[in-house]
Write a protein that holds these residues in place. Structure first.
Motif, PDB file in Angstrom:
ATOM      1  N   GLU A 138      36.528  24.618  16.227  1.00 31.25           N
ATOM      2  CA  GLU A 138      37.383  23.550  16.744  1.00 31.25           C
ATOM      3  C   GLU A 138      36.555  22.439  17.372  1.00 31.25           C
ATOM      4  N   ASP A 149      34.909  20.464  14.640  1.00 26.83           N
ATOM      5  CA  ASP A 149      35.889  19.618  13.948  1.00 26.83           C
ATOM      6  C   ASP A 149      36.176  18.352  14.751  1.00 26.83           C
ATOM      7  N   ARG A 150      36.208  18.471  16.062  1.00 24.60           N
ATOM      8  CA  ARG A 150      36.432  17.275  16.900  1.00 24.60           C
ATOM      9  C   ARG A 150      35.284  16.290  16.732  1.00 24.60           C
ATOM     10  N   ARG A 153      33.464  15.966  14.061  1.00 26.24           N
ATOM     11  CA  ARG A 153      33.570  15.378  12.714  1.00 26.24           C
ATOM     12  C   ARG A 153      34.551  14.204  12.689  1.00 26.24           C
ATOM     13  N   ARG A 154      35.548  14.259  13.548  1.00 25.31           N
ATOM     14  CA  ARG A 154      36.574  13.206  13.546  1.00 25.31           C
ATOM     15  C   ARG A 154      36.156  11.957  14.318  1.00 25.31           C
ATOM     16  N   LEU A 155      35.019  12.016  14.968  1.00 23.14           N
ATOM     17  CA  LEU A 155      34.554  10.857  15.725  1.00 23.14           C
ATOM     18  C   LEU A 155      34.184   9.704  14.795  1.00 23.14           C
ATOM     19  N   ASP A 156      34.356   8.505  15.296  1.00 22.00           N
ATOM     20  CA  ASP A 156      33.850   7.318  14.605  1.00 22.00           C
ATOM     21  C   ASP A 156      32.367   7.201  14.945  1.00 22.00           C
ATOM     22  N   THR A 157      31.524   7.673  14.036  1.00 18.92           N
ATOM     23  CA  THR A 157      30.087   7.740  14.307  1.00 18.92           C
ATOM     24  C   THR A 157      29.518   6.379  14.685  1.00 18.92           C
TER      25      THR A 157
END
Length: 280
Positions: free
Chosen positions: A41, A44-45, A47-51
């Motif tokens: 989890e 996954d958080r 991965r969802r970031l705006d790099t």
């Protein structure tokens, strides 16, 4: 994702390697790459970031071990048939398990110290496995789902301490600086088959190790499952899975590290380590 830790020893910050190879600072999002922050989890958080919105790290900071606060540093011995042969040892019927002291852990490019009294300090490039979910009494089919990711490890060893100083292997494996880990923790979604990775190691530009995880005696899933029958594996624990042939002990004549040597080692897709060797 390729996750890492950067900054001075003992004060590392978490980071992410972006698509252009630049380091992005994650310290505003997470405290460190440790324990529960390596679970599915939590990853996954990330991965969802705006790099692109994460702060860019300037310059070339020191890279630390890609996992912080490691609880257990578990190693597997004689896990490649050709390495067992060069060591003059038979292949084991079950995985050979030993531990390295966590105080041996350093960054991938930190200086390696030859310990006092050493006469046979050796190198070993290995695939590292970082646990992301507690593992206990796992089947092989379940095992890889408990992996957070993979990394490069140099399982540096003092062969005289290991083999001729009585007791188990731990005293030959645990000197300070004997556990470079990193540069990156590559999450398991980017490593579809841990049994199809090329490994290499060079000393002073001469290639000594050139192997593949395909020739492991016990594959990663088998190793994790086996370990979990004897101990629970916790989030952030590190497993070093054995080395292919080409270690110094196996050369003719045997060749060992000395002050002034420089090692380079890597695994395809997982990054490269470079270490200078000095007298401890």
């Amino acid at each position: 994702m390729k996750l890492l830790r950067f900054g001075p020893k003992g004060a590392e910050k978490p980071g992410l390697l972006d698509a252009k190879g630049a380091i992005r600072n994650l310290s505003g999002v997470i405290d460190d790459l440790t324990g529960e922050l390596l679970g599915d989890e939590a990853l996954d958080r990330l991965r969802r970031l705006d790099t692109a919105s994460l702060p860019l790290v300037d310059g070339q900071p020191r890279i630390g071990a890609c996992v912080g606060q490691v609880g257990k540093f578990v190693c597997i011995g004689l896990n490649y048939a050709d390495h067992a042969a060069e060591s003059g040892m038979e292949l084991p019927q079950e995985p050979v398990i030993f531990f390295k002291a966590t105080s041996a852990i350093i960054g991938p490019n930190d200086t390696v110290e030859i310990p006092r009294g050493s006469v046979k300090t050796d190198w070993e490039v290995e695939l590292g496995v970082v646990i992301g979910k507690e593992a206990k009494y796992l089947s092989e089919a379940e095992a890889l789902n408990h992996v957070a990711g993979y990394c490069v490890i140099n399982d540096i060893s003092e062969r005289d301490f290991q083999l001729h100083r009585s007791g188990q292997w731990v005293k030959g494996k645990s000197a300070d600086t004997f556990g470079p880990i990193g540069p990156w923790l590559v999450t398991r979604d980017e490593v579809p088959d841990p049994q199809d990775l090329q490994l290499y190691l060079e000393v002073n530009g001469q290639r000594f190790q050139n192997g593949s995880t395909r020739t492991m005696h016990f594959g990663v899933a088998t190793v994790i499952s086996h370990l979990s029958q004897f101990m629970s594996l916790q989030q952030g624990d590190v497993i070093s899975t054995g080395t292919p042939p080409g270690v110094g002990m196996g050369q003719n004549p045997p060749t060992y590290l000395k002050p002034g040597d420089r090692m380079e080692l890597g695994i395809k897709g997982l990054g490269v380590q470079r270490q200078n060797v000095v007298k401890g």
